[in-house]
Design a protein around this motif. Structure first.
Motif, PDB file in Angstrom:
ATOM      1  N   LEU A   1       0.844  -1.194   0.000  1.00 50.19           N
ATOM      2  CA  LEU A   1       0.000   0.000   0.000  1.00 50.19           C
ATOM      3  C   LEU A   1       0.877   1.241   0.000  1.00 50.19           C
ATOM      4  CD1 LEU A   1      -1.531   0.740   3.466  1.00 50.19           C
ATOM      5  CD2 LEU A   1       0.142  -1.043   3.170  1.00 50.19           C
ATOM      6  N   LEU A   2       0.253   2.370  -0.252  1.00 49.40           N
ATOM      7  CA  LEU A   2       0.993   3.625  -0.295  1.00 49.40           C
ATOM      8  C   LEU A   2       0.650   4.433   0.948  1.00 49.40           C
ATOM      9  CD1 LEU A   2       0.594   4.842  -3.971  1.00 49.40           C
ATOM     10  CD2 LEU A   2       2.692   4.109  -2.860  1.00 49.40           C
TER      11      LEU A   2
ATOM     12  N   ARG B   1       4.535   6.750   0.094  1.00 44.07           N
ATOM     13  CA  ARG B   1       5.648   5.815   0.213  1.00 44.07           C
ATOM     14  C   ARG B   1       5.107   4.396   0.233  1.00 44.07           C
ATOM     15  NH1 ARG B   1       9.438   6.623   5.103  1.00 44.07           N
ATOM     16  NH2 ARG B   1       8.436   8.641   5.150  1.00 44.07           N
ATOM     17  N   GLU B   2       5.798   3.496  -0.470  1.00 45.56           N
ATOM     18  CA  GLU B   2       5.310   2.132  -0.544  1.00 45.56           C
ATOM     19  C   GLU B   2       5.635   1.351   0.730  1.00 45.56           C
ATOM     20  OE1 GLU B   2       6.573  -0.457  -3.814  1.00 45.56           O
ATOM     21  OE2 GLU B   2       5.253   0.797  -5.049  1.00 45.56           O
ATOM     22  N   VAL B   3       4.657   0.646   1.269  1.00 46.65           N
ATOM     23  CA  VAL B   3       4.893  -0.181   2.458  1.00 46.65           C
ATOM     24  C   VAL B   3       4.351  -1.568   2.198  1.00 46.65           C
ATOM     25  CG1 VAL B   3       4.745  -0.152   4.967  1.00 46.65           C
ATOM     26  CG2 VAL B   3       3.906   1.810   3.677  1.00 46.65           C
ATOM     27  N   LEU B   4       5.050  -2.554   2.724  1.00 48.43           N
ATOM     28  CA  LEU B   4       4.551  -3.926   2.677  1.00 48.43           C
ATOM     29  C   LEU B   4       4.090  -4.287   4.072  1.00 48.43           C
ATOM     30  CD1 LEU B   4       7.129  -5.879   0.511  1.00 48.43           C
ATOM     31  CD2 LEU B   4       4.734  -5.423   0.002  1.00 48.43           C
ATOM     32  N   ALA B   5       2.854  -4.694   4.203  1.00 48.11           N
ATOM     33  CA  ALA B   5       2.347  -5.052   5.528  1.00 48.11           C
ATOM     34  C   ALA B   5       1.597  -6.357   5.427  1.00 48.11           C
ATOM     35  CB  ALA B   5       1.432  -3.957   6.061  1.00 48.11           C
ATOM     36  N   ALA B   6       1.612  -7.112   6.528  1.00 45.25           N
ATOM     37  CA  ALA B   6       0.889  -8.382   6.546  1.00 45.25           C
ATOM     38  C   ALA B   6      -0.606  -8.081   6.481  1.00 45.25           C
ATOM     39  CB  ALA B   6       1.222  -9.139   7.825  1.00 45.25           C
ATOM     40  N   PRO B   7      -1.381  -8.935   5.814  1.00 40.42           N
ATOM     41  CA  PRO B   7      -2.814  -8.675   5.754  1.00 40.42           C
ATOM     42  C   PRO B   7      -3.408  -8.655   7.163  1.00 40.42           C
ATOM     43  CG  PRO B   7      -2.241 -10.772   4.690  1.00 40.42           C
ATOM     44  CD  PRO B   7      -0.969 -10.146   5.115  1.00 40.42           C
ATOM     45  N   GLY B   8      -4.333  -7.781   7.392  1.00 43.17           N
ATOM     46  CA  GLY B   8      -4.923  -7.694   8.723  1.00 43.17           C
ATOM     47  C   GLY B   8      -4.291  -6.607   9.575  1.00 43.17           C
ATOM     48  N   THR B   9      -3.105  -6.144   9.167  1.00 46.26           N
ATOM     49  CA  THR B   9      -2.463  -5.055   9.902  1.00 46.26           C
ATOM     50  C   THR B   9      -3.358  -3.828   9.794  1.00 46.26           C
ATOM     51  OG1 THR B   9      -0.428  -5.923   9.004  1.00 46.26           O
ATOM     52  CG2 THR B   9      -0.267  -3.816  10.138  1.00 46.26           C
ATOM     53  N   ASN B  10      -3.470  -3.098  10.901  1.00 49.49           N
ATOM     54  CA  ASN B  10      -4.265  -1.879  10.777  1.00 49.49           C
ATOM     55  C   ASN B  10      -3.379  -0.732  10.297  1.00 49.49           C
ATOM     56  OD1 ASN B  10      -3.130  -0.421  13.073  1.00 49.49           O
ATOM     57  ND2 ASN B  10      -4.131  -2.011  14.294  1.00 49.49           N
TER      58      ASN B  10
ATOM     59  N   VAL C   1      -5.240  -3.036   6.233  1.00 47.87           N
ATOM     60  CA  VAL C   1      -4.623  -2.700   4.952  1.00 47.87           C
ATOM     61  C   VAL C   1      -5.255  -3.535   3.843  1.00 47.87           C
ATOM     62  CG1 VAL C   1      -2.415  -2.053   5.939  1.00 47.87           C
ATOM     63  CG2 VAL C   1      -2.825  -4.436   5.328  1.00 47.87           C
ATOM     64  N   SER C   2      -5.229  -3.007   2.627  1.00 44.52           N
ATOM     65  CA  SER C   2      -5.631  -3.838   1.494  1.00 44.52           C
ATOM     66  C   SER C   2      -4.776  -3.453   0.295  1.00 44.52           C
ATOM     67  CB  SER C   2      -7.118  -3.665   1.184  1.00 44.52           C
ATOM     68  OG  SER C   2      -7.340  -2.407   0.612  1.00 44.52           O
TER      69      SER C   2
END
Ligand code: SF4
Ligand code: SF4
Ligand code: SF4
Ligand code: SF4
Ligand code: FES
Lengths: 591, 167
Positions: free
Chosen positions: A8-9, A13-22, A91-92
């Motif tokens: 997500l942005l 800035r691009e971030v990689l987060a585990a699904p379910g992270t708020n 996040v999605s």
């Protein structure tokens, strides 16, 4: 199902987060802070403070469910008409979040203005000042002066919820963290809001005051000064406190803590985050168990036969008398406390290896090196067949237990019983050799007893037995029946005054660090033990012929630093192979 | 390096002209207005903004204004202030909302540099730099001014707002 990270942005800035992270956590990953009050990573989400509002956009999807691209080939993002709370938005893929737009800032200012309408702003007398989220965020988003001209809402102030907690309802910002903690973590659903609108008031159900062993955690959780600790209240300003990472010595769980001290006085303990041990909580018993550190009765000078002595004199005296007792064929026994650090217990065990082995061990090692000089040469002296635990019958530790609860508090109230067993000081099960030891003293076989940090009169070795001993050496912090009977008292340091490690009930080795200085001439036990070890293992004594005191290298400790003690310990114990003290870090390692 | 002695003329070497000139200057001052002050008998006239020693004040109701917030202790550059916070009876009517008052408040006058930061930072207008100066004592301990002494020096400060009454 594979768990793929979501891209997500965050503010572009691009971030990689585990699904379910708020979004608050995702923003943290991107180094962006989203201000919040009610959200707490270890509590269920309530989403009621509205401070975390952000702009959230989702990629526009075409009829083929693929993102529509704009002229530059980037996915087109549609932002919603309203702001969204970050704490309760997961996040999605392709999501774009804006946290610093004028709309967001304006919303935060609005929330802040509402929060401050009825807030008393009594920061000068509020204990939270200095670590108050409302104060901090008011600096960022508050206004210079209030537009509110009406009379503020008045609510109950200084309400004692129970003996430990004080509640000031005017300061409460109704975030409900305390309610959620008591309900979901502490397991006593006793707090709640009554009345509505600006009259909403936090209160506890009549006749149901918080009565768990975890109540004080809501003081840490409360983002404002509504909940304060009766114990710490008004004693010191938080901005004067030096925070030292340490461990709670109250039970075998070994909760990670921060010791708040100012000028060698400890004022409070607060939990420190460690997902493997205590998450971010600690129990109230442990938290309030620090008063003994500043006890004016603390032992502060070495005592030899009741008279104050200098350290080298006291150490030399002990070594000399031990040598004399051994030369006369008397036995030496030891009781080490499982409240001492693993390093101290290791040195204690080492001391007994040297004391209980006859002088003829490894003459070759002796001829090559002076055994008192380095840790390595000491190792050579002690090594043959002398693994910890080999001196059965003479060493033990005192068990100490209490009621456990279902959460953090362990039934074993010794913080380091596993460490004592690792070092070979504690028997299996701990305390099982104490009776044997008492019998030895009663029969007059055991002539000398070394006690590390215990009041043995409470463990079945009464004053009448102690009186039979020719030599009783006690290393302790506070005076008691045992120190009163002792021939030599060597003052030690409390857990807040030294470094060292504890091994908790689950086998995790974690370290202490010194927050304050020990009183007077008192010093960490590992230093005294190290010097004692040097003295008793010196050539003059091992020959069993005490010579002039200056022939013993008592002022040269074998181990110049705690790290060296740890290294020696790690070298001898297969479980700790290759470990270093620094390598334990702030979170510890599993043994 | 060699320093050359100045060449003195005959008059210079006589010294008399210089002595006479000096005496003349002295004599000139005798009839003039004196500006030597007989301190400590005669005190200075202090100007309006003069900053002397920091002291504590009470309000018109005789209430100690300081609430021991410890901001002055924090801000004081030479660390002259030491505060021991204490509790007030929160149920006594006059101070219903205050709850806090210093148990002791010590200013080390040997350290204070009269900078006025404490007065500046105080949220309660409880500490002021008054015109007290020339603080002396035979022992260091005498220059540690405690709460009672500071309040005595400070006296009463009219408080037009009395914010705690409105809380
Ligand atoms: S809760 Fe925070 S803002 Fe409110 S009075 Fe206390 S320190 Fe000040
Ligand atoms: S007392 Fe504190 S934690 Fe509880 S609701 Fe009020 S502000 Fe939140
Ligand atoms: S005047 Fe300055 S130096 Fe003196 S007490 Fe106040 S802050 Fe400290
Ligand atoms: S800043 Fe004012 S109210 Fe705070 S402690 Fe100092 S004198 Fe007292
Ligand atoms: S933190 Fe999101 S609403 Fe409070």
């Amino acid at each position: 199902m594979s768990v793929e990270n979501v891209k997500l942005l965050m503010d572009g800035r691009e971030v990689l987060a585990a699904p379910g992270t708020n979004l608050i956590e995702a923003a943290r990953l991107a180094g962006v802070e989203i201000p919040h009050f009610c959200y707490h990573p270890r509590l269920p989400i309530a989403g009621n403070c509205r401070m975390c509002l952000v702009e959230v956009g989702l990629p526009q999807l075409g009829p083929d469910r693929k993102p529509v691209l704009d002229a530059d080939g980037r996915p087109r993002v549609n932002f919603g008409p309203k702001l969204t709370i970050a704490c309760n938005t997961p996040v999605s893929e392709g999501m774009a979040v804006l946290t610093r737009t004028p709309r967001v800032i304006k919303a935060r200012r609005g929330v802040m203005e509402f929060l401050l309408i009825n807030h008393p702003l009594d920061c000068p007398i509020c204990d939270q000042a200095g670590e108050c989220r409302l104060q901090e965020l008011a600096v960022d988003y508050g206004q210079g002066c209030s537009r509110f001209v009406e009379e503020k809402e008045h609510k109950p102030k200084h309400v004692a919820l129970n003996a430990k907690l004080m509640l000031d309802d005017e300061r409460c910002i109704l975030c409900s963290r305390c309610i959620r903690f008591m309900r979901d973590v502490a397991g006593q659903d006793c707090l709640g809001f009554v009345a509505r609108g600006s009259r909403s008031t936090l209160t506890c159900y009549p006749g149901q005051e918080p009565a768990t062993n975890y109540d004080l955690n809501i003081v840490d959780l409360c983002p404002v000064g509504a909940l304060t600790s009766t114990d710490f209240r008004f004693r010191q300003r938080v901005w004067f406190l030096k925070e030292t990472p340490s461990l709670c010595p109250h039970c075998a769980t070994g909760c990670n803590t921060l010791i708040g001290s100012r000028e060698d006085v400890v004022y409070r303990q607060t939990p420190r985050d460690n997902p493997a041990v205590n998450q971010c909580w600690m129990c109230d018993q442990g938290r309030l168990n620090y008063k003994f550190i500043n006890d004016p009765a603390r032992l502060a000078t070495p005592l030899v036969d009741g008279a104050p002595a200098e350290w080298p004199v006291a150490i030399a005296h002990v070594a000399q008398r031990l040598a004399a007792i051994r030369a006369a064929g008397g036995q030496v026994a030891g009781i080490g406390s499982a409240r001492a650090t693993t390093e101290e217990l290791f040195l204690f065990a080492k001391l007994f290896q040297v004391l209980t082995t006859s002088p003829q061990i490894d003459a070759d090692a002796e001829s090559e090196t002076r055994p008192t000089e380095t840790a390595a040469s000491l190792d050579a002296v002690c090594r043959p067949g002398l693994r910890p635990g080999a001196n059965a019958g003479l060493l033990d530790s005192v068990p100490r237990s209490g009621a456990a609860d279902k959460f953090l508090l362990d039934a074993d109230r010794n913080p380091n019983m596993r460490g004592a067993q690792l070092a070979g000081v504690a028997a299996h099960p701990p305390g099982s050799r104490l009776a044997e030891l008492a019998a030895g003293i009663a029969r007059g076989e055991i002539k000398a007893l070394l006690v590390l940090g215990e009041d043995v009169t409470a463990a079945g070795i009464g004053a009448e037995l102690l009186a039979k001993l020719e030599l009783l050496v006690v290393l302790d912090t506070l005076p008691g029946a045992t120190t009163a009977a002792a021939h030599v008292v060597l003052p030690g340091a409390s857990f807040a005054e030294k470094g060292g490690t504890f091994v908790n009930a689950k086998g995790r080795m974690q370290q202490l660090s010194p927050a304050v200085a020990a009183p007077g001439a008192a010093r960490p036990e590992w230093q005294s033990l190290s010097e004692l070890l040097a003295a008793v293992s010196s050539r003059a004594l091992r020959d069993g012929q005490p010579k002039a005191a200056n022939a013993w290298n008592v002022t040269t400790p074998v181990f110049p630093s705690l790290g060296k003690v740890f290294a020696a310990m790690a070298a001898e114990s297969p479980a700790l192979k290759g470990w270093t003290l620094d390598g334990l870090g702030s979170q510890g390692r599993d043994v | 390096m060699k320093v050359r002695r100045p060449k003195l003329t005959f008059l210079d070497r006589l010294y008399l002209p210089q002595i006479l000139a000096g005496m003349w200057l002295t004599l000139k001052h005798i009839p003039r207005k004196k500006f030597t002050r007989q301190y400590p008998e005669e005190k200075f006239k202090l100007l309006g903004k003069y900053r002397g020693a920091p002291v504590l004040v009470r309000n018109q109701d005789g209430q100690v204004k300081c609430v021991s917030c410890q901001l002055c202790e924090f801000v004081c550059p030479p660390k002259a202030i030491r505060l021991f916070p204490g509790k007030r009876d929160p149920h006594a009517p006059a101070e219903a909302k205050i709850e806090k008052e210093p148990e002791d408040f010590v200013i080390d006058m040997t350290r204070c540099i009269y900078c006025g930061q404490c007065e500046e930072v105080c949220p309660e207008q409880a500490i002021f730099l008054k015109k007290t100066f020339a603080i002396t004592g035979y022992k260091r301990a005498e220059l540690q001014f405690h709460k009672d002494r500071l309040l005595e020096l400070g006296g009463v400060h009219e408080d037009p707002i009395c914010k705690w009454k409105k809380k």
